[in-house]
Design a protein around this motif. Sequence first.
Motif, PDB file in Angstrom:
ATOM      1  N   VAL A  46     -24.563  33.890   9.435  1.00  0.00           N
ATOM      2  CA  VAL A  46     -24.717  35.328   9.720  1.00  0.00           C
ATOM      3  C   VAL A  46     -26.133  35.628  10.208  1.00  0.00           C
ATOM      4  O   VAL A  46     -27.072  34.882   9.951  1.00  0.00           O
ATOM      5  N   HIS A 214     -21.379  38.517  12.437  1.00  0.00           N
ATOM      6  CA  HIS A 214     -22.389  39.411  11.879  1.00  0.00           C
ATOM      7  C   HIS A 214     -21.753  40.448  10.955  1.00  0.00           C
ATOM      8  O   HIS A 214     -22.443  41.327  10.458  1.00  0.00           O
ATOM      9  N   LEU A 216     -20.723  41.023   7.540  1.00  0.00           N
ATOM     10  CA  LEU A 216     -20.969  40.360   6.254  1.00  0.00           C
ATOM     11  C   LEU A 216     -19.776  40.412   5.309  1.00  0.00           C
ATOM     12  O   LEU A 216     -19.524  39.465   4.570  1.00  0.00           O
TER      13      LEU A 216
END
Length: 310
Positions: A46, A214, A216
């Motif tokens: 990430v 990206h 989370l």
Amino acid sequence: MAAQSATPLLKVEGLKQYFKVNKNFTVKAVDDVSFEIYPGETYGLVGESGSGKSTIGRSIIRLYDPTAGKITFDGQDISGRLTHAQNNTLRTQMQMIFQDPMASLNPRKKVEDIIGEGLDIHHMYKTQDERREKVEKILEKVGLAPEHAERYPHQFSGGQRQRVGIARALIMNPKLIIADECISALDVSIQAQVVNLMKDIQQETGTAYLFIAHDLSMVKYISDRIGVLHLGHLLETGTTEEIFADPIHPYTRSLLSAIPLPNPVVEKRRVAETYDYATSGIDYSKGTSHLVSGSHYVKCTDEEFAKWCK
């Protein structure tokens, strides 16, 4: 969580990927990144846009030639010049699902030929009937019908196109799939379907994933272990529980604090932490890997580690 074997399937050590723009300027897209992926597990990578996530994926699968560092896949060093045998192993045992499901599929080819292209190149069938049967079986596995094999990519929705991309990767029966933000172009409900499909396939086939994203909350849902990337540096890595329960690096803390909460009462009180590398006083190039606990590592200097973990 996937059971870890003693030997990692993929081992990345000190990976650097630089791009020379002109004689005076070089972009350091990835700088000294090291991590491991074990058979059958999902490693989530990430970070914000431009942090080097996709570059790492492309370097590992050798779409880019690494500037420095060592990549070991299934016991073979694949970081240097590849032999014909190594190239064949890499092209069959490692596959990639790309970010844009439309741009990554050839608009002039039928789905049957898109999915079967790997079989054609590596001669993995004896008759056309066997090829058709393999394609139909993999289409069924990703939730599409056999008649979809005769259609073109523009005749599908975004979610269906991404399923075609997953089928194309799976038909080679790879040991590792690099999923490069494969859900970011999809609606939220379709994202859930695709991620659940990937989890089901992993349980069935034992394939390992490098899951680049990206989002989370989605990474938390699918990943066994997570690596946090910023400006080409891997700042923190550990199991999903370790990262979410006890984030150490200020950048990781700021990322996690930005996740919206489903409870409106709690969400109203949520305060997102701010982090600016330029004013933080942290120098990523001076940091070294420090063990926090278990498999939880953070990249920082000794002074920063003492301050953050006091």
